[in-house]
Design an enzyme around this catalytic site. Sequence first.
Site, mmCIF file in Angstrom:
data_model
loop_
_atom_site.group_PDB
_atom_site.id
_atom_site.type_symbol
_atom_site.label_atom_id
_atom_site.label_comp_id
_atom_site.label_asym_id
_atom_site.label_seq_id
_atom_site.Cartn_x
_atom_site.Cartn_y
_atom_site.Cartn_z
ATOM 1 N N THR A 149 0.867 6.010 8.075
ATOM 2 C CA THR A 149 -0.274 6.371 7.228
ATOM 3 C C THR A 149 0.282 6.903 5.912
ATOM 4 O O THR A 149 1.498 6.971 5.722
ATOM 5 C CB THR A 149 -1.103 7.514 7.855
ATOM 6 O OG1 THR A 149 -0.343 8.731 7.767
ATOM 7 C CG2 THR A 149 -1.431 7.226 9.302
ATOM 8 N N ALA A 181 -3.175 5.255 17.164
ATOM 9 C CA ALA A 181 -4.347 5.904 16.575
ATOM 10 C C ALA A 181 -4.621 5.320 15.215
ATOM 11 O O ALA A 181 -3.695 4.967 14.480
ATOM 12 C CB ALA A 181 -4.103 7.408 16.456
ATOM 13 N N VAL A 196 0.755 -1.541 6.863
ATOM 14 C CA VAL A 196 2.107 -1.310 7.366
ATOM 15 C C VAL A 196 2.113 -1.215 8.898
ATOM 16 O O VAL A 196 2.909 -1.867 9.568
ATOM 17 C CB VAL A 196 2.720 -0.035 6.730
ATOM 18 C CG1 VAL A 196 4.073 0.285 7.348
ATOM 19 C CG2 VAL A 196 2.851 -0.212 5.233
ATOM 20 N N GLY A 209 -1.322 -5.467 -1.394
ATOM 21 C CA GLY A 209 -0.809 -4.486 -0.430
ATOM 22 C C GLY A 209 0.419 -3.748 -0.941
ATOM 23 O O GLY A 209 1.115 -3.093 -0.168
ATOM 24 N N GLU A 250 -0.241 2.117 -3.099
ATOM 25 C CA GLU A 250 -0.725 3.068 -2.113
ATOM 26 C C GLU A 250 -2.206 2.754 -1.903
ATOM 27 O O GLU A 250 -2.838 2.147 -2.772
ATOM 28 C CB GLU A 250 -0.584 4.500 -2.655
ATOM 29 C CG GLU A 250 0.844 4.998 -2.803
ATOM 30 C CD GLU A 250 1.547 5.219 -1.475
ATOM 31 O OE1 GLU A 250 1.014 5.921 -0.615
ATOM 32 O OE2 GLU A 250 2.648 4.646 -1.293
ATOM 33 N N GLY A 296 5.180 -3.131 -0.082
ATOM 34 C CA GLY A 296 4.479 -3.999 0.877
ATOM 35 C C GLY A 296 4.966 -3.760 2.286
ATOM 36 O O GLY A 296 5.902 -3.013 2.533
ATOM 37 N N VAL A 300 11.367 5.242 0.545
ATOM 38 C CA VAL A 300 11.818 4.797 -0.772
ATOM 39 C C VAL A 300 12.299 3.356 -0.663
ATOM 40 O O VAL A 300 13.112 3.034 0.209
ATOM 41 C CB VAL A 300 12.981 5.676 -1.289
ATOM 42 C CG1 VAL A 300 13.395 5.242 -2.692
ATOM 43 C CG2 VAL A 300 12.602 7.144 -1.278
ATOM 44 N N LYS A 340 9.385 9.819 -4.710
ATOM 45 C CA LYS A 340 10.584 9.096 -4.279
ATOM 46 C C LYS A 340 11.840 9.696 -4.908
ATOM 47 O O LYS A 340 12.875 9.843 -4.239
ATOM 48 C CB LYS A 340 10.467 7.619 -4.669
ATOM 49 C CG LYS A 340 9.460 6.872 -3.801
ATOM 50 C CD LYS A 340 9.156 5.498 -4.366
ATOM 51 C CE LYS A 340 8.263 4.717 -3.420
ATOM 52 N NZ LYS A 340 7.681 3.538 -4.040
#
Length: 792
Positions: A550, A499, A470, A659, A662, A791, A604, A677
């Site tokens: 992340t 980072a 992402v 992808g 999770e 994705g 979501v 969600k």
Amino acid sequence: MKVLKFGGTSVGTAENILQVKRIVESQTEDVVLVVSALGGVTDMLIKTSEQALAGDEIYLEQLNAIGEKHLEVIDQIIPEDKKELLTGKIRQLLNDLSNIYRGVYLIEELSQRTSNIIASYGERMSSYIVAMVLGDVPRLDARKFIKTNFSYGKNVVDFEQTDALIRKTLAETNGLVVVPGFIASNEKGETTTLGRGGSDYTAAIIAAAMQASVLEIWTDVDGFMTADPRVIKKAYPIAKLSYAEAMELSHFGAKVIYPPTIFPVLQKEIPIVIKNTMNADSPGTLISSEKVSGKDKAIKGISSINDTCLVTMQGIGMVGVIGINHRLFQALANANVSVFLVSQASSENSTTFAIKNEDAESADQAIRKEFAKEIARGDINNITIEKELATIAIVGENMKKTPGIAGKLFNTMGRNGVNVIACAQGASELNISFVIKLSSVRKALNVIHESFFLSENKELNLFLVGVGTVGSDFLKQLAKQQSELLTNSHLRITLVGAANSKKYILDRDGIEISQVPALLANSENQNTLENFKEAIIDMNLYNSVFVDCTASDGVAALYKDLLDNNIHVVTANKVAASSSFENYSELKEVARKRGVKFLFETNVGAGLPIISTINSLIKSGDKIQKLEAVLSGTLNFIFNTLSEKIPLSKAILMAKEAGYSEPDPRIDLSGIDVIRKVVILSRESGYSIEQSDVIMKPFIPAACFKGSLDDFWKEVATLDEQFEAERKVLESQGKRWKFVGTLDNGKASVELRKVDQGHPFYDLEGSNNIILLTTERYNEYPMMIRGYGAGA
Ligand code: ADP
Ligand code: ASP
Ligand code: MG
């Protein structure tokens, strides 16, 4: 006649002195040329004095460096036939200087008088050099005609004598003359100085006495800038200023012109032009008595004084007592303390004023002495002294005519988390000054500059954590959109930090997006998250946005501190919004209080506008009654992919590789992802629920989730056969599996449902998501949002 003053950098190098020559030679009027010491020399002279005074022999090295600096310049630009003469003169001066230093060194004593004599050598030497470069033109000794008296601890120019002497001296010359700036003499004939930066003043005094046509101050910047160019890179030269504006700005720390300079020429209405020696063609700044036009910006410039100490005298016994302030300021004046900002609340129970840090002690003593009785009686119960502060001033004559400036100013400060400790606006409305923490100066200057001068573009300083699927895609998108956003939305997004799980990089000037992977790989900053957060907060940038790409609990735990420091948080990570309701509400509350955003739309349905739609419905008065949704792109993909040839374990692997899932697919398979969600949507719909409130029927046995990820892959393969058998049955019934989350009247649940053909969920392809919203308004036919839901 014109007076031209060249500052230290303008005569700092051989090359620049030649530039001065060109500028002077292009003049058509008679010129009085005032020069500063060669750049940095006054500082060197002072430092050498300190070393000699301390009995440190190192002073000899410094002295030597001063000599070399001058002799080198002479060597480079003085014609051979004049070199000896000039070198001889300079060597003689250096020799005298050396004797003075030797005296200081031996006696270890340095009087004000000796200090002045030492400081005078800079201008004396530079003026000999410049006069020679210009063709051995006459050089006048300013000490013969600029006269000072000593008053209140300072050398003050005796204008009556000085003006007469200047006129007399200059009447005897014509054409071009060179005058050393900064130096003067007192009634006893002793050398004095006009204070640091005082060459500007010398030039102004001469210009006024001679009724010059213009006073030109030649320096190393393109004019008076909107802010200190060393702090604000986007500062730009101001075309025109009134005397009053220039005075306010220079008094408030804009170093470009020495504050007392303006007064003598203002009285004679002589215009001042600030020009750049190294860029003579740029128009510079004109300071004159020309009326400020209504079209001018309300604010002309910003300046700041870093050296600020705030003193507050407080006491109920002060209320309504006449003469307190008179006594206060008299006591400060007697102690030689200069006050540059005063603020008193109308309740009169406290008076606050700003002084230099070095004056704090004397001020404290002076007040305690003056008000000893009141303090003993308790009428004055508190005298506080705060250091590590700075004062900022915004200046402009048009502020008078423009309401809302102070509002905009303080609003901008507030939104960026800069606390205003004291403020003052004079009734002339020319200047609003306020005191803040020293650590916030850079940020404050930047935001003010942005909001008052560069309102064209909004600047965003962006920090990204997570450069996986992402995060990398986000960077690509950003790189692609940056120029588009700037042109069409006047939004400049600068990546200032990034980072990954191991390291971080920061650069307040902006990070080239394509370089992020390489820079991170080579970075020496280990990312413990806590240190990354601290570093971001320490940078204290304005309009900062923290983007979390992340799925980490640790990163989510940073949000509160970030928001608390006025840093917006935008996150694809669901951990925070689905954590305890208490934490979720607290984050929202902190964001609201600080006036920053906490956004998590992509938590979501990936890019689908689900949360913003719910928010809009609710804000406009609708009520969410029921919500039914397929919210796991991963699970939908898996159930759509299952076939005779593709067993469950393989389909899971495919979802991971695409992808969609999770990073740890167990989060999807266990239903946790959908629970999170549903929790987020329920909360956004106005229900205070926790994850444990969501009723969940697992479709994969709990045993699969007990061990490690490797164990999981082994365990899940044992389910392949059973799932295939069930799938066949389902197919024969014309049904499909959909993993559905529901919120019905505040009750939330998730389950694997078998849906019939004709159901809106039946045809949901690939990794798509679908959500049906039944509300008061969308009642008979629910609102439907559908599309890619997983994705990057
Ligand atoms: P000189 O040696 O020519 O007298 P100064 O160092 O006294 O030059 O003044 C010029 C410097 O003032 C610039 O190089 C710049 O760094 C600083 N400065 C601070 N504030 C401003 C401002 N608002 N506009 C222009 N220069 C400023
Ligand atoms: N040389 C002196 C100083 O550095 C005066 C000046 O440059 O204006 O303060
Ligand atoms: Mg100067």
